[in-house]
Design a protein around this motif. Structure first.
Motif, mmCIF file in Angstrom:
data_model
loop_
_atom_site.group_PDB
_atom_site.id
_atom_site.type_symbol
_atom_site.label_atom_id
_atom_site.label_comp_id
_atom_site.label_asym_id
_atom_site.label_seq_id
_atom_site.Cartn_x
_atom_site.Cartn_y
_atom_site.Cartn_z
ATOM 1 N N ARG A 306 -5.611 -9.001 -3.594
ATOM 2 C CA ARG A 306 -4.870 -7.654 -4.140
ATOM 3 C C ARG A 306 -3.738 -7.521 -2.809
ATOM 4 O O ARG A 306 -4.557 -7.016 -1.956
ATOM 5 N N ARG A 307 -2.810 -7.250 -2.737
ATOM 6 C CA ARG A 307 -1.877 -6.452 -2.235
ATOM 7 C C ARG A 307 -2.352 -4.863 -2.267
ATOM 8 O O ARG A 307 -2.068 -4.058 -2.572
ATOM 9 N N LEU A 308 -2.344 -4.164 -0.423
ATOM 10 C CA LEU A 308 -2.067 -3.215 -0.461
ATOM 11 C C LEU A 308 -1.626 -2.691 -0.657
ATOM 12 O O LEU A 308 -0.499 -3.281 -0.859
ATOM 13 N N PRO A 309 -1.136 -1.214 -1.165
ATOM 14 C CA PRO A 309 0.132 -0.918 -1.366
ATOM 15 C C PRO A 309 0.992 -0.056 -0.290
ATOM 16 O O PRO A 309 0.398 -0.370 1.002
ATOM 17 N N PHE A 310 1.606 0.124 -0.637
ATOM 18 C CA PHE A 310 3.732 0.060 0.445
ATOM 19 C C PHE A 310 3.272 1.065 1.175
ATOM 20 O O PHE A 310 4.005 0.754 2.330
ATOM 21 N N TRP A 311 2.822 2.363 1.011
ATOM 22 C CA TRP A 311 2.335 3.611 1.726
ATOM 23 C C TRP A 311 1.329 3.519 2.752
ATOM 24 O O TRP A 311 1.387 3.804 3.447
ATOM 25 N N VAL A 518 9.568 -11.774 8.481
ATOM 26 C CA VAL A 518 8.766 -10.910 8.823
ATOM 27 C C VAL A 518 8.744 -9.678 7.632
ATOM 28 O O VAL A 518 7.595 -9.017 6.985
ATOM 29 N N ALA A 519 10.151 -9.452 7.125
ATOM 30 C CA ALA A 519 10.585 -8.862 5.649
ATOM 31 C C ALA A 519 9.621 -9.646 5.124
ATOM 32 O O ALA A 519 9.283 -8.387 4.055
ATOM 33 N N VAL A 525 2.536 -7.993 2.407
ATOM 34 C CA VAL A 525 1.436 -7.526 2.629
ATOM 35 C C VAL A 525 1.458 -5.424 2.684
ATOM 36 O O VAL A 525 0.380 -4.753 1.780
ATOM 37 N N LEU A 526 2.551 -5.139 2.331
ATOM 38 C CA LEU A 526 3.363 -3.357 2.273
ATOM 39 C C LEU A 526 3.781 -3.095 1.035
ATOM 40 O O LEU A 526 3.828 -2.069 0.997
ATOM 41 N N GLY A 527 4.412 -3.629 0.895
ATOM 42 C CA GLY A 527 5.386 -3.739 -0.415
ATOM 43 C C GLY A 527 6.881 -3.504 -0.207
ATOM 44 O O GLY A 527 7.033 -3.277 1.077
ATOM 45 N N PRO A 528 7.627 -4.109 -1.757
ATOM 46 C CA PRO A 528 9.350 -4.116 -1.097
ATOM 47 C C PRO A 528 10.152 -2.803 -0.272
ATOM 48 O O PRO A 528 10.734 -3.172 0.146
ATOM 49 N N ALA A 561 19.506 0.709 2.361
ATOM 50 C CA ALA A 561 19.843 2.152 2.464
ATOM 51 C C ALA A 561 19.684 2.698 0.493
ATOM 52 O O ALA A 561 18.866 4.209 0.514
ATOM 53 N N GLY A 562 19.493 2.394 -0.229
ATOM 54 C CA GLY A 562 18.958 2.431 -1.649
ATOM 55 C C GLY A 562 17.782 2.390 -1.366
ATOM 56 O O GLY A 562 17.124 3.360 -2.311
ATOM 57 N N ALA A 563 16.817 1.680 -1.316
ATOM 58 C CA ALA A 563 15.258 1.949 -1.397
ATOM 59 C C ALA A 563 14.636 3.382 -0.880
ATOM 60 O O ALA A 563 14.236 3.729 -0.865
ATOM 61 N N ARG A 564 15.907 3.346 0.429
ATOM 62 C CA ARG A 564 14.868 4.593 1.499
ATOM 63 C C ARG A 564 15.616 5.963 0.704
ATOM 64 O O ARG A 564 14.752 6.620 0.568
ATOM 65 N N ALA A 565 16.825 5.968 -0.289
ATOM 66 C CA ALA A 565 16.804 6.880 -0.802
ATOM 67 C C ALA A 565 15.381 7.056 -1.711
ATOM 68 O O ALA A 565 15.415 8.473 -2.050
ATOM 69 N N ARG A 566 14.977 6.074 -2.388
ATOM 70 C CA ARG A 566 14.087 6.396 -3.135
ATOM 71 C C ARG A 566 13.197 7.227 -2.919
ATOM 72 O O ARG A 566 12.342 7.167 -3.317
ATOM 73 N N THR A 567 12.693 5.742 -1.524
ATOM 74 C CA THR A 567 11.419 6.546 -1.236
ATOM 75 C C THR A 567 11.512 7.801 -0.258
ATOM 76 O O THR A 567 10.290 7.925 0.099
ATOM 77 N N LEU A 568 12.003 7.460 1.106
ATOM 78 C CA LEU A 568 12.414 8.802 1.727
ATOM 79 C C LEU A 568 13.058 9.996 1.684
ATOM 80 O O LEU A 568 12.867 10.698 1.765
ATOM 81 N N GLY A 569 14.214 9.650 0.592
ATOM 82 C CA GLY A 569 14.585 10.886 -0.218
ATOM 83 C C GLY A 569 15.978 10.690 0.650
ATOM 84 O O GLY A 569 16.152 9.707 1.868
ATOM 85 N N PRO A 570 17.706 10.513 -0.321
ATOM 86 C CA PRO A 570 18.623 10.203 0.028
ATOM 87 C C PRO A 570 18.804 11.249 1.671
ATOM 88 O O PRO A 570 20.430 10.939 2.536
ATOM 89 N N GLY A 571 18.438 12.197 2.319
ATOM 90 C CA GLY A 571 19.289 13.165 3.100
ATOM 91 C C GLY A 571 18.412 12.139 4.692
ATOM 92 O O GLY A 571 18.332 13.224 5.769
#
Length: 740
Positions: A306-311, A518-519, A525-528, A561-571
């Protein structure tokens, strides 16, 4: 917060009990009721803090207050009050007279607690968890530091800061959307590590880790590498506690191993069942050898892959109860001072001199100076931070020896600061020396040696020595694959850097192909949506743009940009950077109106988050002006370019590359408006500045001279233009080996 301050006109702060990265806990007096209390204060958060992180942190703090205030049990810390005073959130709790389990273990010099104490603590925590779970609350961060034993023997659970109501799944999902991991690696359940939904059985697994540690002296997976700890929780059966400590009762061992079952359904169903088992175990018959619960048995299937989680990559191991001292802060994992010498056996056999341990006062003073340097660095004052880190490295060398691991760690921090202070050549010398010393003392394939070599390659790239950087990355990559395997996060980080260096060498197809590989590996391994996966996808988009594949680049930048807004925040700065590149891609595709909308929104967000004269705000405004020109709105483009140029000149300096780019944009607008004499003056000023800073043969200088020649042609001064074109051609041939 300060001593004797009156919070909300009621709670008088008396003395500081503890301090963490996010706030402080004070002993205080409730002036209304005349009793002593504990006041937990969230540190003030300023404009330098990431707004999305600030929002989540404040929400978690409020949630801790609401959750804890709803609980009433002798095994749970009582919360009296909550509020905000002068912008500072505070929580008023009962003042506990006792020690948390982490401190108890440290007081016991890392030895396990007496068996009777272990059993008593286990029963009391089980009873408290049984109560909180009946209220629908899962703690989610149970660890020794969050369990306090009072002087009268009562045990209490503290800190419900990341607790979750059993029915509050949507709320928690929003809180975890910032990429901030919940839990501490030494005590996390497999399902928590896997990013799955957790229930009360996750708390029971964490309790199993805590009981294992207080009973044996170490957590079940006592490793310094976070990756190995997480894999241990996920895939490795723990050693039975009685193998460490035979006097432990067999029923207690069985209960702990059942708590540590990998699958939630194999653990006790709830804490009440656990409590009954622990109580019954006090009168159980003596231990007889046999197959303990939790041991692998013949015929057991191998753990599923099983993969370890993305974080997980960004996590450090956290503080465990019996750790060896201060944990390090970035950039170097070994930079925290302990004063412990870890010479290789070969050194001892050779009779190498070993320095005596420095005095505690000397260590404390040195640690304080390092913290001062880190604080300056966090505020961006890199020149001052650099001088402190250099001094700390020198003092460590004098106290501990030049090749002591902590001396080398301090030299790594100094090298990092040198690079950020603009002294890349000095940083290169420092990293090179550290890499050589680590190779000599630790060996060529030691992780610390490879880390220093990788930083050396990075600085070579910063200096424009991309071929040497590429060679360095390739060498480190081969070692990382050999030692760690192809999919380890450190291996993938090195491959990412290799892709970057290939692009800077002009090997764009190779760069794009490597970055795509690499992507894909990081996503697997880490999650998309892991930040590192998105960084590599950003590099893919850059390579696609350099190859002229702008439609693909645009799609990739938008997805990032969309993925970063979801995971890191829009700002978040990384989200904003991807949006900027989206604007560039739209402009390259001739979609100026869409690009203009992207840049206007970006300028508004940058201004709000970073201020109107921040370099990144001005960069977004520059892009806006360029696209005004592409749409033929030259009067507006000229006004924007002139204002950005003036701001950059004031903030960055007259000859800064960004200032000169803006000044060239002024010239471009003037030319399109037919104002060629003024355009010529601007082009000449840019060319002269670039020649002074970069040299007469630099590509940017030559491009400016070509701009100047074009202007001369427009003014009918063909002879001068032809002579200038000839000079540029000569300089260009001199730069090109083998040119005619």
């Amino acid at each position: 917060m300060g001593e004797n301050r009156l919070v909300q006109g009621r709670y008088r702060l008396l003395d500081l009990v503890g301090r963490g990265g996010m706030g402080e806990v004070w002993r205080a007096r409730d002036e209304s009721l005349g009793r002593q209390v504990a006041v937990k204060c969230l540190r003030p958060l300023g404009p330098q803090d990431d707004p999305s992180f600030t929002r989540v942190l404040r929400e978690r703090f409020r949630r801790e207050a609401r959750v804890a205030a709803a609980l009433s049990h002798r095994g749970v810390t009582v919360v009296h009050d909550f509020g905000e005073d002068d912008g500072i959130l505070y929580l008023v709790m009962e003042l506990l007279q006792g020690r948390d389990l982490s401190r108890l273990l440290e007081d016991n010099k890392g030895h396990p607690l007496p068996v009777d104490d272990v059993l008593d603590i286990a029963e009391q925590v089980a009873a408290a968890l049984a109560y909180t779970h009946r209220q629908g609350i899962v703690h989610r961060d149970l660890k020794p530091a969050n369990i306090v034993r009072l002087t009268d023997g009562t045990v209490k659970i503290c800190d419900f800061g990341i607790a979750r109501l059993g029915h509050g799944i949507g709320f928690t999902a929003r809180l975890t959307g910032t990429g901030i991991a919940l839990g501490t690696p030494h005590y996390m359940s497999p399902e928590q590590i896997g990013g799955a939904e957790v229930d009360q059985r996750s708390d029971l697994y964490s309790l199993g880790c805590v009981l294992y540690e207080i009973a044996t002296g170490a957590p079940p997976f006592d490793l310094d590498d976070t990756w190995a700890i997480l894999l241990g929780h996920r895939d490795t059966p723990p050693r039975p506690p009685r193998e460490h400590r035979p006097e432990l009762p067999e029923p207690f061992e069985r209960a702990v191993l059942d708590l540590l079952a990998k699958r939630p359904e194999e653990r006790p169903y709830d804490a009440r069942e656990l409590g009954l088992r622990l109580t019954a175990g006090r009168t159980a018959p003596p231990y007889r050898p046999g197959t303990a619960a939790g041991r692998p048995r013949p015929g057991d299937a191998a753990p599923r892959e099983r993969r370890l989680p993305f974080w997980t990559l960004g996590m450090n191991t956290g503080h465990k109860a019996v750790g060896t001292g201060l944990r390090a802060l970035p950039p170097d994992p070994g930079a925290a001072l302990t004063g412990a010498w870890t010479a290789r056996p070969a050194d001892a056999r050779a009779g190498a001199a070993v320095l005596s341990r420095p005095s505690p006062d000397a260590l404390a003073a040195l640690t304080a100076r390092r913290q001062q340097g880190l604080a300056l660095a966090r505020r961006g004052r890199w020149v001052e931070a650099c001088e402190i880190h250099l001094a700390v490295a020198g003092e460590r060398a004098a106290l501990l020896g030049p090749d002591h691991p902590e001396t080398l760690a301090a030299r790594c921090e100094a090298a990092f600061a040198l690079g950020r202070a603009g002294r890349a050549a000095d940083a290169l010398d420092a990293y090179t020396a550290v890499a050589e010393a680590r190779e000599r003392t630790l060996g060529p394939d030691h992780p610390d040696t490879l880390a220093a070599r990788q930083e050396t390659a990075y600085v070579l790239g910063r200096l424009g020595r991309h071929f040497e950087a590429h060679q360095g990355y390739a060498s480190v990559l081969a070692a990382r694959v050999r030692v760690l395997g192809p999919d380890h996060p450190d291996t993938l980080r090195c491959r990412h850097n290799l892709a970057f260096s290939l692009g800077r060498l002009g090997r764009l197809e190779d760069s794009c192909r490597t970055a795509l590989d690499v992507a894909a590996a990081r996503a697997r391994v880490l999650g998309p949506d892991h930040p590192d996966t998105l960084v590599t996808r950003y590099e893919v988009a850059y390579a696609l743009g350099q190859l002229g594949r702008w439609e693909e680049a645009l799609d990739t930048y938008r997805e990032v940009a969309g993925a970063r807004a979801r995971t890191l925040g829009p700002g978040h700065p990384d989200t904003l950077a991807a949006r900027y590149e989206e604007g560039i891609s739209l402009g390259r595709l001739g979609r100026g109106a869409e690009a203009l909308r992207v840049y206007r929104a970006l300028v508004e967000d940058r201004t709000r988050l970073q201020g109107p004269v921040h370099p990144e705000t001005l960069r977004a405004r520059h892009g806006l002006g360029v696209n005004l020109g592409r749409l033929g709105r030259w009067e507006e483009a000229l006004a924007e370019a002139r204002d950005v140029c003036a701001q950059r000149e004031r903030v960055l300096g007259t000859d800064h590359p960004d200032t000169l780019v803006s000044r060239r944009e002024v010239a471009v607008a003037l030319g399109w408006m037919g104002r060629w004499p003024q355009a010529l003056a601007e082009y000449r000023a840019v060319a002269a500045a670039r020649e002074h800073v970069l040299g007469p043969g630099h590509p940017d200088t030559l491009a400016s001279r070509n701009d100047e020649a074009h202007c001369l042609e427009q003014l009918g001064r063909g002879g001068e233009a032809a002579e200038l074109y000839r000079r540029v051609a000569v300089l260009s041939r001199q730069r090109t080996p083998g040119g005619p």
